[in-house]
Design a protein around this motif. Sequence first.
Motif, short mmCIF file in Angstrom:
data_model
loop_
_atom_site.label_atom_id
_atom_site.label_comp_id
_atom_site.label_asym_id
_atom_site.label_seq_id
_atom_site.Cartn_x
_atom_site.Cartn_y
_atom_site.Cartn_z
N GLU A 2 0.79 -1.22 0.00
CA GLU A 2 0.00 0.00 0.00
C GLU A 2 0.84 1.28 0.00
N PHE A 3 2.03 1.26 0.58
CA PHE A 3 2.82 2.49 0.68
C PHE A 3 3.68 2.76 -0.55
N TYR A 102 9.18 9.14 5.27
CA TYR A 102 7.87 8.49 5.39
C TYR A 102 7.51 8.31 6.86
N GLU A 106 4.47 9.97 9.09
CA GLU A 106 3.58 9.13 9.90
C GLU A 106 3.56 9.64 11.35
N LYS A 113 0.66 9.38 1.62
CA LYS A 113 2.10 9.38 1.34
C LYS A 113 2.51 8.05 0.73
N TYR A 114 3.48 8.12 -0.16
CA TYR A 114 3.96 6.93 -0.86
C TYR A 114 5.47 7.03 -1.05
N LEU A 243 8.49 0.14 7.91
CA LEU A 243 7.61 0.00 6.75
C LEU A 243 7.22 -1.45 6.52
#
Length: 276
Positions: A2-3, A102, A106, A113-114, A243
């Motif tokens: 997903e990220f 990232y 968070e 965000k990616y 992550l």
Amino acid sequence: MEFLINAQELYEKISDVIIIDTRFELLNPSKGEQLYKEGHIPGAQYFSLHNDLSAQPKKHGGSHPLPDQDVFLGKLSEAGITKQTTVVIYDQGNAMFAARLYWLLEHYGHRSKYILNGGIAAWINAKLPITSVVKRPLRQNYQEQPDLSMIVNVDDVKASKEVMNTILIDARSRERYLGKSEPLYRKAGHIPGAKCFDWTAVLTAEGKWRSKEELAQIFGELDPNKEIILSCGSGVSACMNYLALTALGYKNVKLYPGSFSDWISYPELPIETKAE
């Protein structure tokens, strides 16, 4: 996962996102910004690990302390980022510095965000455009408070050794973990009790992220019901394991920002060089 976003997806959405270039070299701190000025993804802004993603080191706190809140939020504002902005982050290819930003986003509750899978190397390999033109976005006013439950300090780590419900992991290479090599610090080894989970294992040989199934095999021994404390040298590469673990659904994952460089700033604290 997903990220992640791939190069073609980013190209198709490039006008709807703000892109951040985080390229950096620990042993050559000016190299990342130099590369950015020579050529970057169109519209990308540059964030430096030393100047923007870290505070100045002190006696304690590690070599890359978390950035001052006002400085970091000011940098987001300067980059034209609001709470509603979709942010895409990249570095050279291995995502370590992108992962630091990232994690910081968070930490401040930023949702959209990616990370560009494969970094700028993947963008170039896809034959997508590069520019040396630096654009100045319209400044915003980003205001938010950090989630302090996401971090632990040296006292928490010391206390965790007495708690069976906590696991400490070290994201550095096995050679550094065992004290056989240490290019950055005056002491070598690891925090006693830490288990070695080299952050580079989450990537393929091409610098792309492994699948969830592969990550589950790497981290399968970690009990998701326990608190997991992430460390490395200075709280940067540990963000890669953050992550990976959160993508696998681990909930109680915390970062020790100071990591080994903070631990060794206290001469009375022990260091281990045997595998645990």
